[in-house]
Design a protein around this motif. Structure first.
Motif, PDB file in Angstrom:
ATOM      1  N   TRP A 180       1.163  -1.137  -0.288  1.00  0.00           N
ATOM      2  CA  TRP A 180       0.007   0.038  -0.103  1.00  0.00           C
ATOM      3  C   TRP A 180       0.611   1.128  -0.170  1.00  0.00           C
ATOM      4  O   TRP A 180       0.826   2.312  -0.658  1.00  0.00           O
ATOM      5  CB  TRP A 180      -0.905  -0.062   1.452  1.00  0.00           C
ATOM      6  N   THR A 181       2.058   1.069   0.610  1.00  0.00           N
ATOM      7  CA  THR A 181       3.067   2.454   0.733  1.00  0.00           C
ATOM      8  C   THR A 181       3.359   2.936  -0.038  1.00  0.00           C
ATOM      9  O   THR A 181       3.887   3.961  -0.143  1.00  0.00           O
ATOM     10  CB  THR A 181       3.438   2.179   1.733  1.00  0.00           C
ATOM     11  N   ILE A 182       3.895   2.063  -0.871  1.00  0.00           N
ATOM     12  CA  ILE A 182       4.534   2.057  -1.906  1.00  0.00           C
ATOM     13  C   ILE A 182       4.086   2.805  -2.959  1.00  0.00           C
ATOM     14  O   ILE A 182       5.146   3.873  -3.956  1.00  0.00           O
ATOM     15  CB  ILE A 182       5.245   0.837  -2.620  1.00  0.00           C
ATOM     16  N   ASP A 183       2.959   3.123  -3.396  1.00  0.00           N
ATOM     17  CA  ASP A 183       2.314   4.237  -4.342  1.00  0.00           C
ATOM     18  C   ASP A 183       1.718   4.996  -3.974  1.00  0.00           C
ATOM     19  O   ASP A 183       0.415   5.672  -3.956  1.00  0.00           O
ATOM     20  CB  ASP A 183       0.962   2.926  -5.278  1.00  0.00           C
ATOM     21  N   THR A 184       1.603   4.740  -2.068  1.00  0.00           N
ATOM     22  CA  THR A 184       0.698   5.847  -1.499  1.00  0.00           C
ATOM     23  C   THR A 184       2.066   6.987  -1.224  1.00  0.00           C
ATOM     24  O   THR A 184       1.286   8.626  -1.784  1.00  0.00           O
ATOM     25  CB  THR A 184       0.173   5.622  -0.172  1.00  0.00           C
ATOM     26  N   TYR A 185       2.736   6.242  -0.956  1.00  0.00           N
ATOM     27  CA  TYR A 185       3.795   7.509  -0.522  1.00  0.00           C
ATOM     28  C   TYR A 185       5.269   7.636  -1.454  1.00  0.00           C
ATOM     29  O   TYR A 185       6.082   8.875  -1.542  1.00  0.00           O
ATOM     30  CB  TYR A 185       4.517   7.582   1.028  1.00  0.00           C
ATOM     31  N   GLY A 186       5.242   6.997  -2.201  1.00  0.00           N
ATOM     32  CA  GLY A 186       6.247   6.860  -3.296  1.00  0.00           C
ATOM     33  C   GLY A 186       7.427   6.433  -2.681  1.00  0.00           C
ATOM     34  O   GLY A 186       7.695   5.769  -2.198  1.00  0.00           O
ATOM     35  N   ARG A 187       8.085   5.862  -3.690  1.00  0.00           N
ATOM     36  CA  ARG A 187       9.733   4.594  -3.858  1.00  0.00           C
ATOM     37  C   ARG A 187      10.415   6.040  -2.702  1.00  0.00           C
ATOM     38  O   ARG A 187      11.115   5.011  -2.082  1.00  0.00           O
ATOM     39  CB  ARG A 187       9.874   4.571  -5.209  1.00  0.00           C
ATOM     40  N   ARG A 188      10.668   7.044  -3.219  1.00  0.00           N
ATOM     41  CA  ARG A 188      11.396   7.815  -3.070  1.00  0.00           C
ATOM     42  C   ARG A 188      11.762   8.164  -1.873  1.00  0.00           C
ATOM     43  O   ARG A 188      12.015   8.326  -0.447  1.00  0.00           O
ATOM     44  CB  ARG A 188      11.456   9.367  -4.019  1.00  0.00           C
TER      45      ARG A 188
END
Length: 638
Positions: free
Chosen positions: A440-448
């Motif tokens: 969930w977090t990789i597309d919410t908060y982003g990779r960077r």
């Protein structure tokens, strides 16, 4: 060969096979009519992200679509592709497109409101990719448990015995055998990916790599000398490198942008699961006597079997079909991977339109020239730098000193063989469980963002683990605290530097350079994994555990700085829109991070100034696919 529009300097990106591609492609030249000036994909100084269909008059767009469909001998989908082109041209405005019916509008709303509601074929594809990742993880940890007994079986077990004959030689040999898969991956396996993809496609390449992973581990279990074991592990590396280079690409090319990160990161999550299963297998056969290490190495064949059997039940990558000029097959594949034919037609035309844009910077090329262009074409070079950064950071963070040598580390901490295997099992469990939030977090908060948050945490946990080696071994706190901080390290690694590198590297390269670019990225990762594997036993002896852990803690800090300056954000952008992200010069990106992002962070989070606003780096000149999310949410709230 098909001719691309003359306004792109006669350069071609797509290699059409005889009988598959259109005979004339000048219909796409109309894309430029009625548009504002295109963004320079080599030097995007204004950091604009542009939709390649934006600004084209409705009549011109329809004429382009009609010509496109007729040339591909697909006239029956012209009405559908017209609607798809209108949606792709202005994604936020799909509610106002009169040609759409209620069912089609509902499907487009669900892309935002119910983004995980996807076709069965897409999830089957992701499951098979996950099995491929589990193979990778299990292969890595078989040697972890076997390290406790195979050196003795082959007469090279004096590496941890100071003053014994051949101590130096045995240290290096054990490291070399452990590193063998990564050596073969870095120098051969990864680079097989491009030619295999060219001839056999994504699925065929995964099948070939799975066969190597299946047979080589069985061979390792039957090895009679350390030389034979070394060769079988080299063969394993061929499969591992090839598989690691293509599986994340295959998943990224099949997934919608809104959930691409969450699904593609399944590579790392299920690699972690494979690592955990490998530790379980190590424990299960611990008391098998002299053949324990053979079973620990050979058991990795188990997940390779369903991968070999199941990969051809999945649809081929539509982008690979488009690259080969097989548009009819690409459309059929997209129909299996999307909820409605409208979404399949939209994606087919939008992908094609962006590939035509890429033709402005990419010419006809061979394997060698594509590799050279990783460092010579500015847009591609920036992707090369970013993927290199996230991949080498995975080795700098120190995760593999635990994944490869955790049993050895825990034994250095005073644990017996069984206790060391149990502690390693705990590490594998933590690594897997804490990978789940990244879905969930990789597309919410982003990779960077995930990387920048987790690297400082990994630095202090490694440093703390190293300090705990100074606690007297007679104290119960000695082993307990070392294990605690190693587990905390794994908990921070798993949702950040764990899933991001392979997800990121699979998406940042243009289609023309995706295979060779991913090969470069994975080769970087596995070459340094091999270096770490060879040198860590010697480093442990020379530095002591305190020095070794402190060394990798410092490398985490260096990796944090590299990521801060050289890794742009990619979340929720289509693979084609990333061309504009990586058209922004590296100097411009670094200047923004140093003069805008860093001062904002201090003002907002150190000085607690809640009204501070960060000026965005990227500016959207026209509607792009990700803007659909905002449009649907605004509509639902009104």
């Amino acid at each position: 060969m098909a001719d691309l529009p003359t306004n792109y300097s006669g350069k071609e990106t797509i290699v059409y096979e005889e009988g598959h591609g259109p005979d004339a492609y000048n219909s796409m030249a109309g894309m430029e009519k009625g548009r504002s000036q295109s963004v320079n994909l080599n030097r995007n100084l204004t950091a604009k992200i542009q939709n390649p269909l934006a600004g084209i008059p409705r009549e011109t767009l329809f004429r382009n679509v009609d010509d496109f469909a007729r040339e591909l001998e697909m006239p029956e989908i012209i009405p559908l592709m017209r609607k798809g082109a209108l949606v792709a041209q202005d994604p936020p405005a799909f509610e106002s497109i009169e040609e759409l019916d209620n069912t089609e509008r509902e499907a487009l709303r669900n892309e935002v409101l119910h983004k995980w509601r996807q076709p069965r074929a897409l999830y089957i594809t992701v499951i098979l990719c996950s099995i491929g990742a589990a193979v990778q993880g299990w292969d890595q940890t078989g040697s972890n448990g076997a390290n406790l007994s195979f050196p003795e079986a082959f007469g090279i077990g004096n590496g941890e015995k100071p003053g014994f004959p051949n101590q130096e030689r045995d240290n290096w040999l054990v490291g070399l055998i452990n590193a063998a898969p990564y050596i073969a991956s870095a120098f051969f396996g990864c680079w097989m990916s491009d030619p295999l993809n060219n001839y056999f496609g994504r699925r065929g390449t995964i099948f070939v790599s799975a066969v190597f992973c299946l047979l080589s581990v069985i061979g390792s279990g039957f090895s009679q000398t350390w030389q034979q074991l070394f060769v079988t592990r080299l063969l394993l590396g061929v499969g591992m490198g090839c598989k690691a280079s293509v599986v994340p690409i295959y998943a990224a090319e099949n997934c919608p942008a809104a959930i691409r990160g969450g699904l593609v990161m399944s590579w790392q999550m299920w690699t972690a699961f494979g690592i955990f299963l490998g530790f379980c297998a190590n424990l299960a056969v611990y008391q098998a006597g002299d053949i324990a290490w053979r079973l620990q190495l050979g058991s990795a064949f188990i997940p390779a079997v369903p991968l070999v059997v199941g990969i051809y039940f999945c649809p081929e990558s539509p982008r690979w079909y488009i690259k080969k000029g097989r548009y009819q097959k690409a459309y059929k594949s997209l129909c299996r991977l999307r909820n409605t034919p409208l979404q399949a037609a939209r994606d087919l035309y939008y992908i094609h339109a962006q590939i035509i844009e890429e033709a402005a910077i990419i010419g006809q090329s061979s394997y060698i020239t594509r590799f050279i262009e990783l460092f010579t074409i500015p847009r591609v070079r920036r992707a090369t730098l970013a993927s290199w950064t996230v991949m080498i950071a995975q080795q700098m963070c120190g995760i593999n000193i635990i994944a490869f040598y955790s049993s050895t580390v825990f034994r250095e901490a005073g644990a017996g063989n069984l206790e060391a295997l149990l502690a390693s099992w705990g590490f594998g469990l933590v690594n897997f469980v804490f990978a789940w939030p990244a879905v969930w977090t990789i597309d919410t908060y982003g990779r960077r963002t995930l990387l920048l948050f987790t690297f400082p945490q990994m630095a202090w946990t490694l440093l703390a683990a190293g300090f705990c080696f100074w606690i007297p071994e007679s104290s119960k706190a000695h082993l307990g605290l070392i294990a605690l901080f190693i587990y905390l390290f794994a908990a921070f690694y798993s949702p950040g530097e764990g899933p991001v590198p392979f997800t990121y590297s699979a998406e940042v390269f243009p289609l023309s350079h995706r295979e060779v670019g991913m090969s470069w990225a994975v080769a970087t990762c596995l070459f340094w994994a091999a270096t770490l594997s060879i040198t860590f036993p010697k480093m442990l002896a020379a530095f002591t555990p305190q020095g070794a852990f402190g060394f990798y803690a410092a490398l985490n800090v260096i990796a944090f700085v590299m990521i801060f300056f050289w890794v742009p954000e990619t979340k929720q952008r289509t693979l084609e829109e990333l061309d504009y992200i990586f058209a922004v010069p590296t100097r411009t990106h670094m200047h923004y991070q140093l003069t805008k992002a860093l001062p904002y962070w201090f003002k907002r989070y150190v000085f607690r100034r809640k009204n501070t606003r960060l000026e965005p780096l990227y500016h959207f000149e026209s509607a792009v696919a990700s803007d659909q999310k905002r449009a649907v949410k605004d509509d639902s709230s009104s």
